[in-house]
Design an enzyme around this catalytic site. Sequence first.
Site, short mmCIF file in Angstrom:
data_model
loop_
_atom_site.label_atom_id
_atom_site.label_comp_id
_atom_site.label_asym_id
_atom_site.label_seq_id
_atom_site.Cartn_x
_atom_site.Cartn_y
_atom_site.Cartn_z
N LYS A 144 42.13 34.24 27.49
CA LYS A 144 40.77 35.07 27.48
C LYS A 144 39.74 34.40 26.95
CE LYS A 144 39.84 38.71 28.89
NZ LYS A 144 39.44 39.18 30.22
N HIS B 299 45.48 42.90 37.43
CA HIS B 299 44.46 43.02 36.34
C HIS B 299 44.93 44.16 35.26
CE1 HIS B 299 40.90 45.04 33.98
NE2 HIS B 299 40.65 43.69 33.88
#
Length: 445
Positions: free
Chosen positions: A212, A339
């Site tokens: 991330k 996701h």
Amino acid sequence: MLIRELRVTPVAFADPPLLNAGGVHQPHVLRAVLELVVDDGRGAEVTGLGECAGHAWQLDWLELVGSRLAGITVYDTEGVRRLVQGLLKGEVPGVDYGVEAAWRRWSDRTDRPESGGPAPVPAPAFDVNRVYSALEVACLDAQGRLIGTPVVDLLGGRARDSVPYSAYLFYKWAGHPDAEPDEWGEALTPEGVVAQARRMVARYGFRSLKLKGGVFAPEQEIAAVRALRAEFPDHPLRLDPNAVWSLQTALDAARELDGLLEYLEDPVAGTADMATVAAHATMPLATNMCVTRLEDVRPAVVAGSVGILLGDHHIWGGLRASVALGDVCRAVGWGLSMHSNSHLGISLAAMTHVSAATAAVHHDSDTHYPWNAAEDILVPGELELVDGSVAVPRGPGLGVDLDRTALERLHSVYLELGREHRNDRRYLESVVGARAEAPDQANPT
């Protein structure tokens, strides 16, 4: 087979200080656990499970919809969807949309919660899918329990017996400011990210890695990707800056990342800029931001913005819609993955069933589960990450059951917190204001 009632239990569970483009995760995640009680036709009850975000508006809407579900057959999921849509559009007569009415159930609160609902809003200003999706999962779980069949079979059968997931790596502080360092430790440098990845792979056997990004300067995050490639030469790598890069930054970064990534996820915001980057990048671009509805597919195809779509049953309207999304991706030539946001085991079970039923899923799916598994509300041992994968449960429905003691404990934590929404930015700002050293370590842009 009629629905008797919907029970919604908001819970809060511990979360590490994971950094992202929006700020930093707060010490607790808010979720809602759904129990859909169904008459089995013989006078007994069957309960289907669901899970979703636990923001106040979501609880308001679930409470309101739940008050109208009794008497609908659990097999009429389209009828449930029509009810949700009608309520959100203000088309159901005799509905009290007052906040007091919707929150009467939570009478143990001392303050009326801040909330964006319930109130009738014109579609598509409010997304029906986010309310309906958890209800559909609970309906399918109940259906499977009623007839003794796993949800994956209700979705068309298995394309695979186990579902591979990707390690989800984060920049993070050693611990929250008012707590001791957690077991994962600090990860603010390439070396720290690599150490985190080693632990993830050693513990869960992940065979792909996602970082991330959008936290530090792009060159720092590219250095972390290079360090991961050196340590894990055979693991597919992904980087997700959460669309905070400028167009020029993304073009420069894509050039620097040539040959390193399986895909680059949402480097910029919007279909047009994604298309520009895609035209110059050597790796595919993935998204869970610029394509989140069927209406977004055609513009993205025409522009050439996307190579891989990250579906999410919470966003796309449930498990059946997610299976259908696989057909859409095959038709337009996109790859498909899944996701994730912070979640518990009910969502992981649902993701596993739908991914197993969707042949078009050819990329390991995201999951936050390792960060939150210690506080799950399921009976232990029903879901396990082994060699980076979760075997599709063989039991009826989702194949998982609630640990009632754990559920009650996390509900008590929720009530004690008195917090109604997630706000990563506000939490970061509160910490930065309290600790002079924090800005150098936690700049989200």
